[in-house]
Design an enzyme around this catalytic site. Structure first.
Site, PDB file in Angstrom:
ATOM      1  N   LYS A  62       5.373 -30.158  14.868  1.00 45.86           N
ATOM      2  CA  LYS A  62       5.254 -29.261  13.709  1.00 45.86           C
ATOM      3  C   LYS A  62       6.615 -28.611  13.485  1.00 45.86           C
ATOM      4  O   LYS A  62       6.731 -27.391  13.332  1.00 45.86           O
ATOM      5  CB  LYS A  62       4.148 -28.215  13.990  1.00 45.86           C
ATOM      6  N   ASP A 111      -9.178 -35.139  21.561  1.00 46.22           N
ATOM      7  CA  ASP A 111     -10.623 -35.046  21.315  1.00 46.22           C
ATOM      8  C   ASP A 111     -10.962 -35.790  20.027  1.00 46.22           C
ATOM      9  O   ASP A 111     -11.981 -36.482  19.937  1.00 46.22           O
ATOM     10  CB  ASP A 111     -11.081 -33.585  21.214  1.00 46.22           C
ATOM     11  N   ASP A 140      -4.409 -31.636  23.175  1.00 42.99           N
ATOM     12  CA  ASP A 140      -5.790 -31.268  23.470  1.00 42.99           C
ATOM     13  C   ASP A 140      -6.662 -31.599  22.260  1.00 42.99           C
ATOM     14  O   ASP A 140      -7.704 -32.275  22.367  1.00 42.99           O
ATOM     15  CB  ASP A 140      -5.831 -29.760  23.793  1.00 42.99           C
ATOM     16  N   ASP A 178      -0.624 -32.029  11.516  1.00 43.00           N
ATOM     17  CA  ASP A 178      -1.790 -31.940  10.629  1.00 43.00           C
ATOM     18  C   ASP A 178      -1.980 -33.240   9.840  1.00 43.00           C
ATOM     19  O   ASP A 178      -3.092 -33.752   9.699  1.00 43.00           O
ATOM     20  CB  ASP A 178      -1.713 -30.714   9.700  1.00 43.00           C
ATOM     21  N   TYR A 199      -0.359 -23.337  26.913  1.00 42.34           N
ATOM     22  CA  TYR A 199      -1.120 -23.260  28.156  1.00 42.34           C
ATOM     23  C   TYR A 199      -0.305 -22.658  29.291  1.00 42.34           C
ATOM     24  O   TYR A 199      -0.709 -22.700  30.448  1.00 42.34           O
ATOM     25  CB  TYR A 199      -1.629 -24.645  28.558  1.00 42.34           C
TER      26      TYR A 199
HETATM   27 MG    MG Z   1      -9.926 -30.231  25.625  1.00 44.91          MG
END
Ligand code: MG
Ligand code: NAI
Length: 332
Positions: A171, A232, A228, A204, A124
Site C-alpha cells: 500500500k 483467508d 493475514d 485493495d 503484529y
Molecule cells: Mg488469520
C-alpha cells in the site's frame, strides 16, 4: 531414518485433528517419534504462561513442530500463543498455498497460488499504547531486514516449486515510507531472479483481482496484516478453512499448522475436518525431504475428497473425523 517432531495438540478441535494427522503420517511409513508438548489456556492456568519454556525447548531441539489450533482470548488475556511462537522462534515466513481440490465446492476449479506472509512485524509487533484516554496508537513496524528476507523467501519458494511469477503486494501509495521501503527492497531482490517474473500490486486492488481472476496470480508476498487477510480470502477461493494448510518457517525452526482456529462450536464432537492439518503435515514431510510420502498423503486427501461421501460433513460428506481418517488410511 527416524525423525523426532514436537507435537502440540492445542485446544478446541486441536486434539482431534492432530490425532488424525498423526495417524495418517504414521501410515505413510515415515518414522516419526512424536514429542507431545502443551501450550494454551489450560497450561496458562497451571504454569502461569500459555507457552511454557519446555515447549519452546522441545521445538528448538527438534527443529520441527506440528501444531493444533490454540484459542486466543479476545481483547484481554494472554497474547496469542501463535504470535509468541512465531516471534520467539523467529518463524519469519508464513507459507500458505491455496490450490483447488476437486470435489470441494468453490467458485473456481483451477486456483493454484501461494501466499507468503511476513510473520514477525507489521501491526503484529504488539506495540500499542494509549496516547490520551480515547486515543490509541498501534505501531506498524516495517524493517529493511525483514522485508529483504521475506521477499527473498518468496523468490526462493518460486524457484523451488517452479513457479513463474512473484507479486509484491503493498500500500505504498498511502504508506509512502513503510511500504515505500518494502517495495524498494522487493524491486532490488527481484533483480537477482531474472527468470522469475516480478509484479507489484496494491493490496485493495489485489483483493478484488483475486476474487475476479485468481488464475492471474502465482506467488504473492506481503507484510503481516495484509497476509493475514489475503490468505483467508485465498483459502475461501478453494473451499474455505477446512482445507487450508500452512507452514511457519524460519532460518532454524519450522512449525506446521492449519490456517483455521480451534472451532469451539464443534470441539469434542468428533466431526472436525482434519484435512487442513493433514495437508500441513504433508508440507512438513516435504520440508523433511520425504517428498514421496508427502505427495502420497496429499493424493490420498484428494482421492477421498473427490469421491465425496466418505469426507466430513463440512465438505458435504457423511463421515465423522475417525471414519474419514479410516478412508484415508485405506487409500494410503
Ligand atoms: Mg488469520
Ligand atoms: P475457526 O477457524 O476456529 O472457526 C471458524 C468456523 O469454521 C467455525 O464455524 C468452525 O466450526 C469452522 N471450522 C474451522 N475449522 C474447521 C474444521 N477443521 N472442520 C470443520 N469446521 C471447521 O475461527 P474462529 O472461530 O474465529 O476462532 C476460534 C479460536 O481459534 C479463536 O480463539 C482464535 O483466536 C483461534 N485461532 C487460532 C489459530 C491458531 O492456533 N493458529 C488460528 C485462527 C484462530
Amino acid at each position: 531414518m527416524a525423525y523426532t517432531v514436537t507435537l502440540i495438540p492445542g485446544d478446541g478441535i486441536g486434539p482431534e485433528v492432530t490425532e488424525a494427522t498423526r495417524r495418517v503420517i504414521d501410515a505413510t511409513g515415515v518414522e516419526i517419534e512424536w514429542e507431545i508438548q502443551e501450550a494454551g489456556g489450560d497450561v496458562m492456568n497451571r504454569y502461569g504462561t500459555p507457552l511454557p519454556q519446555t515447549t519452546l525447548d522441545s521445538i528448538k531441539k527438534n527443529k520441527v513442530a506440528l501444531k493444533g489450533p490454540i484459542t486466543t482470548p479476545v481483547g484481554t488475556g494472554f497474547r496469542s500463543v501463535n504470535v509468541q511462537l512465531r516471534q520467539s522462534l523467529d518463524l519469519f515466513a508464513n507459507y500458505r498455498p491455496a490450490k483447488t481440490i476437486p470435489g470441494v465446492s468453490s467458485r473456481y476449479d483451477d486456483v493454484d497460488l501461494i501466499v507468503v506472509r511476513e510473520n514477525t512485524e507489521g501491526l503484529y509487533s504488539g506495540l500499542e499504547h494509549i496516547v490520551v484516554p480515547g486515543v490509541v496508537e498501534s505501531l506498524r513496524v516495517i524493517t529493511e531486514k525483514a522485508s529483504e528476507r521475506i521477499v527473498r523467501f518468496a523468490f526462493e519458494t518460486a524457484l523451488k516449486y517452479k513457479r513463474r511469477k512473484v507479486t509484491a503486494v503493498h500500500k505504498a501509495n498511502i504508506l509512502k515510507l513503510s511500504d515505500g521501503l518494502y517495495l524498494e527492497v522487493a524491486r532490488r531482490i527481484a533483480r537477482n531472479y531474472p527468470d522469475i517474473q516480478f509484479e507489484e500490486s496494491i493490496v485493495d486492488a489485489t483483493a478484488m483481482k483475486l476474487v475476479m481472476d485468481p488464475q492471474a496470480f502465482d506467488v504473492l508476498v506481503m507484510e503481516n496484516l495484509f497476509g493475514d487477510i489475503i490468505s483467508d480470502l485465498t483459502s475461501g477461493l478453494v473451499g474455505g478453512l477446512g482445507m487450508a494448510p500452512s507452514a511457519n518457517i524460519g532460518e532454524s525452526y519450522s512449525v506446521f499448522e492449519a490456517v483455521h482456529g480451534s472451532a469451539p462450536d464443534i470441539a469434542g464432537k468428533g466431526v472436525a475436518n482434519p484435512s487442513a492439518l493433514i495437508l500441513s503435515g504433508a508440507l512438513m514431510l516435504h520440508h523433511l525431504g520425504e517428498v514421496a510420502a508427502a505427495e502420497r498423503m496429499e493424493q490420498a486427501v484428494r482421492r477421498v475428497v473427490a469421491e465425496g461421501t466418505r469426507t466430513t460433513r463440512d465438505l458435504g460428506g457423511e463421515s465423522n473425523t475417525r471414519e474419514y481418517v479410516e478412508a484415508l488410511l485405506e487409500v494410503l
